[in-house]
Scaffold this active site. Structure first.
Site, short mmCIF file in Angstrom:
data_model
loop_
_atom_site.label_atom_id
_atom_site.label_comp_id
_atom_site.label_asym_id
_atom_site.label_seq_id
_atom_site.Cartn_x
_atom_site.Cartn_y
_atom_site.Cartn_z
N LYS B 56 -1.12 33.86 8.54
CA LYS B 56 -2.50 33.87 7.84
C LYS B 56 -3.29 32.47 7.67
O LYS B 56 -4.62 32.29 7.65
CB LYS B 56 -2.16 34.33 6.33
CG LYS B 56 -1.95 35.80 6.28
CD LYS B 56 -3.10 36.55 6.28
CE LYS B 56 -2.76 38.19 6.13
NZ LYS B 56 -4.11 39.01 6.37
N SER B 312 5.67 37.58 11.57
CA SER B 312 4.33 37.16 11.15
C SER B 312 4.67 36.28 10.15
O SER B 312 3.67 35.50 9.71
CB SER B 312 3.39 38.12 10.62
OG SER B 312 4.05 39.20 9.84
#
Lengths: 328, 328
Positions: B56, B312
């Protein structure tokens, strides 16, 4: 010939050739968070990513790949509650050699399961009543097997030294950032320290090397200061890979000559270093593997401009890991 | 101009320039154990090693670095229980911009602590009674702050896409082994999937890309089959980063065009993939990050000769991690 003529940079290079394509060339990890925390560049040699989950595979494979045809036919025996056992089991499996691993009946479940998973025969002993060396020696005699010692063997040390070779190469290759000033390595029996310091002092002669032990397992630290091998009582450190009661007969003279210092860290600093690896670095490091990083984070050793730390392994039970990483 | 003209390979390349020297070029990890388990080469893009602990940060920094002088002066607001909030907080800290992060009062402790640790202002809301979008909108209006959306923003998507650029470069550079045949990526709001598929289809047009969701959070899978955006009830998946109720307005057309398929995995397969990462790979992966690997290990997707998997993130509380990795 002095006692440590047996371990040379050439011998480590020869081990690297045997291990090429067999061991993982583990990455040298960096972290902005860690650099900030320590006040210098820190490079982590990530041996928890090594096959079998620790650096021990390097020495085990180097030793086993040099067995004679006859020795291979008879098989090998090793005593270890953990990483050496798993490493010998995997190396034996890859080379098609039978292996018996002598383990304490109360050894860590994950490590014992890994040894069996590699197809080795487990032989348990009662650590309260039996000596694992004696049990292994009896099996070796009965079945004409070769005993694979965990550290007091030049080919084991040379294999472990390839972690140091790689570290020096990775730091100095394009994009690696240049030579390191300081290397921190955990010390149990002293095989990794002897191998890595032989490689580092050969390739980066200006780098200092410091061995790190748990405070309550400070046999090498005491011996280093005394100038001769000192024994301690069986230490109850959480660093189950560093519970040696005294330095090795062959490893100690090498480490006494090549290490710049041997320092110790308290148990809570080891757990804190594991937590830091988990929460900030997202890597799983077992207590023994976190010991040298603990020396930096706990302020026992001050970071150099460029410090390399050998994270020696990552084999830890989920329950033990949870207990240690959840403490405050 | 179609709805997805806004995201192009050039835009991802431009993001990569802005992020150069700021984001970590995370390693592409490999493991003999994993290859054996899956029956093919598997490459893991290790975004849990990214700054702030997840991919992110790429999108957040790309977006914030393009604020006007006036916008920087007023600050930004983001709503997120987790990784987007931490990423915006860190990017804002690095750029000297004030940030308010709107978080659920019952959000994961580790993630909330990380957000505060980066110096952002936390504003809690009651998820039972309030809408986070409304709360964030009110703060933005009152304080003239810019709302940083978690995925429905082309600059956020372009930033996330740099993970795909790196992956393609790392796989094809010397020693990388060559192009990949298949890429697996987790899907929540769809920002990472849109960015990565734009990069991968641009650089490696023969590679297939499959999005993976938790079975009980299958909004994108349902939408992909329906050909339009479908909403679901708030899903209670352990993958707290993938609880989107419907695909993004801007992300969905891109993913509908570029993804070859969207598949789902059950909750226990996600926990099993986390355990595999812990016990065998020695890496800390959060539930959302383990979702695409779960598809491979659980047999939902068959490994190609060379499969890349985007892990991720790694932000998970010690207690939750222990619970999930200790299950049998």
């Amino acid at each position: 010939m002095s006692a440590d003529d047996g371990l040379t940079l050439d011998r480590v290079h020869a081990a690297a050739k045997r291990l090429d394509g067999v061991v993982h060339r583990t990455p040298l990890l960096t972290s902005a968070t860690l650099d900030d925390e320590c006040g210098g560049n820190v490079l982590l040699k990530a041996e928890m990513f090594q096959r079998s989950g620790s650096f021990k595979f390097r020495g085990a494979y180097n030793r086993l790949s040099q067995l004679s045809e006859a020795e291979r036919g008879q098989g090998v025996v090793a005593f270890s509650s953990g990483n050496h056992g798993a490493a010998v089991a995997l190396a034996a499996h890859l080379l098609g050699v039978k292996a018996v691993i002598v383990v304490p009946a109360d050894g860590p479940a994950l490590k014992l399961a890994a040894i069996e998973g590699y197809g080795a025969e487990l032989r348990t002993y009662d650590p309260q009543r039996e000596s694992r060396e004696v049990v292994a020696g009896e099996i070796a005699a009965e079945r004409s097997m070769t005993v694979i010692r965990p550290f007091d063997d030049y080919e084991i040390m040379a294999g472990q030294g390839t972690a140091g070779l790689e570290l020096a190469e990775q730091a100095t290759e394009t994009g690696g950032g240049g030579p390191v000033d300081l290397v921190l390595v955990p010390v149990g029996g002293g095989g990794l320290a002897a191998g890595v310091s032989t490689a580092i002092k050969g390739l980066l002669p200006h780098a200092a090397i410091i061995g790190v032990e748990p405070e309550i397992a400070g046999d090498t630290s005491l011996s280093f200061r005394a100038g001769h091998r000192v024994s301690i009582d069986e230490p109850a450190t959480i660093a189950d890979g560093l519970r040696a009661r005294q330095p090795g007969e062959l490893t100690f003279p090498i480490n006494a000559r090549l290490l710049d210092d041997v320092v110790t860290v308290p148990e809570d600093a080891i757990a804190a270093a594991m937590r830091f690896c988990f929460a900030r670095l997202k890597i799983v490091v077992e207590p023994s593997g976190a010991v040298p990083l603990a020396a930096l984070l706990h302020g026992v050793v001050r970071a150099a401009p460029r410090t390399a730390v050998v994270l020696s392994g990552g084999n830890v039970d989920p329950a033990g890991f949870a207990r240690l990483t959840s403490q405050k």
